[in-house]
Design a protein around this motif. Structure first.
Motif, PDB file in Angstrom:
ATOM      1  N   GLY A  11       0.861  -0.989   0.135  1.00 22.36           N
ATOM      2  CA  GLY A  11      -0.237   0.103  -0.048  1.00 22.36           C
ATOM      3  C   GLY A  11       0.851   1.158   0.163  1.00 22.36           C
ATOM      4  N   LEU A  12       0.326   2.295  -0.289  1.00 23.11           N
ATOM      5  CA  LEU A  12       1.021   3.749  -0.280  1.00 23.11           C
ATOM      6  C   LEU A  12       0.311   4.590   0.743  1.00 23.11           C
ATOM      7  CD1 LEU A  12       1.387   3.924  -4.171  1.00 23.11           C
ATOM      8  CD2 LEU A  12       3.233   3.229  -2.735  1.00 23.11           C
ATOM      9  N   ALA A  13       1.355   5.619   1.112  1.00 24.09           N
ATOM     10  CA  ALA A  13       0.781   6.789   1.670  1.00 24.09           C
ATOM     11  C   ALA A  13      -0.090   7.538   0.989  1.00 24.09           C
ATOM     12  CB  ALA A  13       1.810   7.469   2.374  1.00 24.09           C
ATOM     13  N   ASN A  14       0.286   7.779  -0.218  1.00 23.66           N
ATOM     14  CA  ASN A  14      -0.623   8.728  -0.962  1.00 23.66           C
ATOM     15  C   ASN A  14      -0.230   8.138  -2.601  1.00 23.66           C
ATOM     16  OD1 ASN A  14       2.041   9.757  -1.643  1.00 23.66           O
ATOM     17  ND2 ASN A  14       1.815  11.612  -0.529  1.00 23.66           N
ATOM     18  N   ASP A  15      -1.156   8.667  -3.434  1.00 27.97           N
ATOM     19  CA  ASP A  15      -0.893   8.290  -4.916  1.00 27.97           C
ATOM     20  C   ASP A  15       0.487   8.725  -5.695  1.00 27.97           C
ATOM     21  OD1 ASP A  15      -1.878   7.130  -7.374  1.00 27.97           O
ATOM     22  OD2 ASP A  15      -3.026   8.874  -7.867  1.00 27.97           O
ATOM     23  N   LEU A  16       1.005   7.881  -6.415  1.00 28.67           N
ATOM     24  CA  LEU A  16       2.023   8.247  -7.109  1.00 28.67           C
ATOM     25  C   LEU A  16       1.837   9.326  -8.094  1.00 28.67           C
ATOM     26  CD1 LEU A  16       3.997   4.912  -7.362  1.00 28.67           C
ATOM     27  CD2 LEU A  16       4.554   6.624  -5.994  1.00 28.67           C
ATOM     28  N   GLY A  17       0.694   9.426  -8.705  1.00 28.95           N
ATOM     29  CA  GLY A  17       0.533  10.221  -9.585  1.00 28.95           C
ATOM     30  C   GLY A  17       1.384  10.263 -11.180  1.00 28.95           C
ATOM     31  N   VAL A  28       6.890  -0.883  -8.735  1.00 27.13           N
ATOM     32  CA  VAL A  28       5.672  -0.556  -7.546  1.00 27.13           C
ATOM     33  C   VAL A  28       4.174  -1.215  -8.289  1.00 27.13           C
ATOM     34  CG1 VAL A  28       4.279   0.927  -6.144  1.00 27.13           C
ATOM     35  CG2 VAL A  28       6.766   1.383  -6.785  1.00 27.13           C
ATOM     36  N   PRO A  29       3.798  -2.085  -7.429  1.00 24.39           N
ATOM     37  CA  PRO A  29       2.552  -2.608  -7.901  1.00 24.39           C
ATOM     38  C   PRO A  29       1.536  -1.750  -8.327  1.00 24.39           C
ATOM     39  CG  PRO A  29       3.415  -4.111  -6.057  1.00 24.39           C
ATOM     40  CD  PRO A  29       4.139  -2.653  -6.105  1.00 24.39           C
ATOM     41  N   GLU A  30       0.623  -2.062  -9.332  1.00 27.23           N
ATOM     42  CA  GLU A  30      -0.453  -1.168  -9.650  1.00 27.23           C
ATOM     43  C   GLU A  30      -1.823  -1.194  -8.550  1.00 27.23           C
ATOM     44  OE1 GLU A  30      -1.679  -1.541 -13.767  1.00 27.23           O
ATOM     45  OE2 GLU A  30       0.512  -1.282 -14.399  1.00 27.23           O
ATOM     46  N   ASN A  31      -2.413  -0.160  -8.687  1.00 25.01           N
ATOM     47  CA  ASN A  31      -3.765  -0.081  -7.892  1.00 25.01           C
ATOM     48  C   ASN A  31      -3.796  -0.438  -6.395  1.00 25.01           C
ATOM     49  OD1 ASN A  31      -4.984   0.631 -10.339  1.00 25.01           O
ATOM     50  ND2 ASN A  31      -5.061  -1.438 -10.913  1.00 25.01           N
ATOM     51  N   LEU A  32      -2.417  -0.149  -5.893  1.00 27.48           N
ATOM     52  CA  LEU A  32      -2.365  -0.447  -4.346  1.00 27.48           C
ATOM     53  C   LEU A  32      -3.266   0.628  -3.489  1.00 27.48           C
ATOM     54  CD1 LEU A  32       1.545  -0.542  -3.820  1.00 27.48           C
ATOM     55  CD2 LEU A  32      -0.122  -2.419  -4.032  1.00 27.48           C
ATOM     56  N   PRO A  33      -3.808   0.086  -2.341  1.00 25.36           N
ATOM     57  CA  PRO A  33      -4.514   0.920  -1.325  1.00 25.36           C
ATOM     58  C   PRO A  33      -3.940   2.131  -0.857  1.00 25.36           C
ATOM     59  CG  PRO A  33      -3.792  -1.170  -0.485  1.00 25.36           C
ATOM     60  CD  PRO A  33      -3.448  -1.312  -1.816  1.00 25.36           C
ATOM     61  N   LYS A  34      -4.470   3.017  -0.706  1.00 21.95           N
ATOM     62  CA  LYS A  34      -3.792   4.296   0.046  1.00 21.95           C
ATOM     63  C   LYS A  34      -4.011   4.184   1.493  1.00 21.95           C
ATOM     64  CE  LYS A  34      -2.721   5.019  -4.172  1.00 21.95           C
ATOM     65  NZ  LYS A  34      -3.470   3.982  -4.866  1.00 21.95           N
ATOM     66  N   PHE A  35      -2.974   4.448   2.348  1.00 20.41           N
ATOM     67  CA  PHE A  35      -3.062   4.345   3.794  1.00 20.41           C
ATOM     68  C   PHE A  35      -3.288   5.711   4.542  1.00 20.41           C
ATOM     69  CE2 PHE A  35      -0.455  -0.005   3.342  1.00 20.41           C
ATOM     70  CZ  PHE A  35      -1.677  -0.560   3.248  1.00 20.41           C
TER      71      PHE A  35
END
Length: 368
Positions: free
Chosen positions: A86-92, A101-108
């Motif tokens: 998961g990511l803290a925020n979207d990579l944009g 980095v895997p796609e469509n990871l949840p945002k924490f």
């Protein structure tokens, strides 16, 4: 024939009795069995003492990790991008630099910062082996990590990092993640870059340090004040002339007014992304400030991340090398273009093309 059958039966009975006797006479005690089970369990985990002194039980093999916020994300993405669950925020737009980095990871979200929006439910659903906080230790760090670990039932660790300690931070992350080789490459780069710049700036007399300001915001009226964690690069390399009573830890900097900036009168200004770099040269209100008058002002590069702050993560190692060369180019054997290419290749595994380097530095180097 009957006699042979009797002999076989007798032998079978004797064998069964012998086996049963061996089993029945086992010398293994219950406490020894318990110790064996504990040893097997310990083989599945190990104890790590994090940067705030907490001893945390870590899985022997960490396959999935969650960052505590954007700063941790920027570091973890350089050492173990495939392990992020998961990511803290979207990579944009930055996603182009990080194909692993895997796609469509949840945002924490983030534990700290203005929002403080860390989504514990989303983290629990993603089931990471480890939650990692990286950066400056907050005053409540021990309590925060303990509480988070108890609430999630997932090991949570804090790894301290700063401009001078990224080599140690990567060494710790290498152990935690089983990525020692990668950690060594990144850590050695950080140490080499820091030592090179430190040798230059520490060798200059105080009057040779450039009087600089790092300004942000829509109007350029927010300053990264001396002593703030976000101002680490400016403070180390130059004479940061933005001095206030209470430097903020916010990425937005301290609010100022134009009169204050005029009184500070920086001889070099770096503007943050989306600030007034493009228009300030035509603004009469700024015309008498030394940096503007002498056209000694720049805009910090921000692809994939701001090189100086927001957040102050390992991207500052890139900013450190660039800003030092901006201030004291004659003191270095390599150019800003050289270190930009090397940094992106080392940390992002991204081969910058010449036109990409030119674009990155188009507003960030002195124009001939």
């Amino acid at each position: 024939m009957a006699k042979q059958q009797m002999t076989r039966r007798a032998f079978a009975a004797l064998l069964a009795g012998t086996v049963g006797g061996i089993a029945g006479c086992s010398n293994t005690k219950p406490e020894e069995k318990k110790e064996d089970a504990q040893e097997q369990e310990q083989a599945k985990s190990w104890k790590f003492t994090d940067s705030c002194g907490r001893e945390v039980e870590i899985p022997a093999k960490v396959e999935k990790i969650a960052p505590s916020g954007p700063l941790a994300q920027q570091v973890l993405i350089t050492i173990a991008p495939k392990k992020l669950c998961g990511l803290a925020n979207d990579l944009g737009n930055a996603a182009a630099y990080f194909p692993d980095v895997p796609e469509n990871l949840p945002k924490f979200g983030a534990i700290y910062g203005g929002k403080g929006d860390f989504n514990k439910e989303a983290v629990a659903d993603a089931a990471p082996d480890l939650v990692i906080d990286i950066g400056e230790a907050k005053k409540t760090i021990k309590e925060d990590m303990d509480n988070l670990q108890q609430q999630l039932g997932i090991p949570c660790v804090h790894v301290e990092s700063s401009l001078s300690t990224y080599s140690d931070a990567y060494a710790n992350l290498g152990k935690l993640l089983g990525e020692e080789d990668r950690a060594k490459v990144l850590g050695e780069y950080c140490k080499s870059a820091y030592d090179e710049v430190n040798a230059v700036v520490s060798g200059l007399s105080d009057d040779k340090h450039v009087k600089a300001a790092y300004l942000l915001g829509d109007s350029g009226l927010n300053g990264m004040a001396r002593g703030s964690f976000q101002a680490g690069v400016i403070d180390m390399v130059a004479n940061n002339c933005i001095i206030v009573d209470k430097p903020t830890g916010s990425g937005a900097g301290n609010e100022l007014n134009l009169e204050q900036i005029a009184n500070f009168d920086p001889e070099l200004i770096v503007f943050g992304p989306k600030s007034i770099y493009q228009s300030v040269g035509d603004d009469a209100a700024w015309a008498d400030i030394a940096a503007i008058k002498n056209k000694n002002y720049y805009e910090v590069p921000s692809k994939p991340y701001n090189w100086l702050s927001g957040p102050p993560s390992v991207n500052q190692i890139m900013g450190l090398q660039w800003f030092a060369r901006l201030c004291y180019a004659e003191q270095f054997n390599t150019s800003a273009e050289d270190v930009t290419k090397t940094y992106y290749k080392t940390f992002y595994n991204y081969e910058l093309k010449n036109d990409e380097v030119k674009d990155l530095l188009s507003t960030a180097t002195k124009q001939s």
